[in-house]
Design a protein around this motif. Sequence first.
Motif, mmCIF file in Angstrom:
data_model
loop_
_atom_site.group_PDB
_atom_site.id
_atom_site.type_symbol
_atom_site.label_atom_id
_atom_site.label_comp_id
_atom_site.label_asym_id
_atom_site.label_seq_id
_atom_site.Cartn_x
_atom_site.Cartn_y
_atom_site.Cartn_z
ATOM 1 N N LYS A 1 17.916 24.174 71.458
ATOM 2 C CA LYS A 1 17.358 23.161 70.561
ATOM 3 C C LYS A 1 18.406 22.097 70.224
ATOM 4 O O LYS A 1 18.128 20.892 70.288
ATOM 5 N N ILE A 2 19.617 22.520 69.895
ATOM 6 C CA ILE A 2 20.697 21.580 69.565
ATOM 7 C C ILE A 2 21.050 20.732 70.781
ATOM 8 O O ILE A 2 21.236 19.511 70.684
ATOM 9 N N TYR B 1 23.652 36.376 74.166
ATOM 10 C CA TYR B 1 23.158 35.816 72.916
ATOM 11 C C TYR B 1 21.867 36.526 72.548
ATOM 12 O O TYR B 1 21.131 36.973 73.435
ATOM 13 N N LYS C 1 18.360 18.123 71.389
ATOM 14 C CA LYS C 1 18.404 17.050 70.391
ATOM 15 C C LYS C 1 19.533 16.078 70.693
ATOM 16 O O LYS C 1 19.374 14.863 70.540
ATOM 17 N N ARG D 1 17.141 34.465 69.362
ATOM 18 C CA ARG D 1 17.128 33.416 68.341
ATOM 19 C C ARG D 1 18.332 32.485 68.495
ATOM 20 O O ARG D 1 18.215 31.276 68.378
ATOM 21 N N SER D 2 19.496 33.058 68.776
ATOM 22 C CA SER D 2 20.703 32.237 68.953
ATOM 23 C C SER D 2 20.583 31.346 70.178
ATOM 24 O O SER D 2 20.963 30.173 70.143
ATOM 25 N N TRP D 3 20.065 31.910 71.258
ATOM 26 C CA TRP D 3 19.907 31.119 72.479
ATOM 27 C C TRP D 3 18.934 29.956 72.247
ATOM 28 O O TRP D 3 19.194 28.832 72.664
ATOM 29 N N ASP D 4 17.822 30.246 71.584
ATOM 30 C CA ASP D 4 16.846 29.186 71.308
ATOM 31 C C ASP D 4 17.449 28.081 70.454
ATOM 32 O O ASP D 4 17.165 26.898 70.657
ATOM 33 N N MET D 5 18.326 28.441 69.514
ATOM 34 C CA MET D 5 18.973 27.436 68.676
ATOM 35 C C MET D 5 19.954 26.597 69.501
ATOM 36 O O MET D 5 20.035 25.377 69.322
ATOM 37 N N LEU D 6 20.692 27.226 70.419
ATOM 38 C CA LEU D 6 21.603 26.475 71.289
ATOM 39 C C LEU D 6 20.836 25.462 72.135
ATOM 40 O O LEU D 6 21.259 24.307 72.276
#
Length: 156
Positions: free
Chosen positions: A128-129, A118, A132, A121-126
Amino acid sequence: MSVCVIGITPTSENEPQQQNGRRATKEKMKSETKDRTSRRKKQKRHNSEHDTESVSSGGSGKPRKQLEIEMDPSILQRRQKQIDYGKNTVGYQNYLSEVSISDRAKDHPKTPDKYSKYSRRSWDMLIKIWRKKLHEYDVDCKSSKDDPNSDKESEG
């Protein structure tokens, strides 16, 4: 008058040579362009065969990109640290106790795969989701969601 005829004759002889020279150049350019485009098409076909693999499961038969595996030890270490940080929460512990592995659905939090390739940025979004979704299982959020008047009763 003969002088005029002599002057016209050499130019008329030169014109066909120039036109033949131009024609030869244009034909040569056309053939080179055709060669280049056919080479590009062959390269695209050749590259696409190596970049994709056909998937027999699901019956779709569409080519799919091969999975790339992350090999950089510093990236793997950083990702594992983020995963451990998420697993060390109250929400994760509650999630493990409330939802068994066989009962988990697609909308439940799923730990991201640290070995998949990844972008940062993609890893950080994964992450984060995932975090949450884990917060839905926190004790504080559950008590306030279940009964909004629970705080007023405990005070009075």
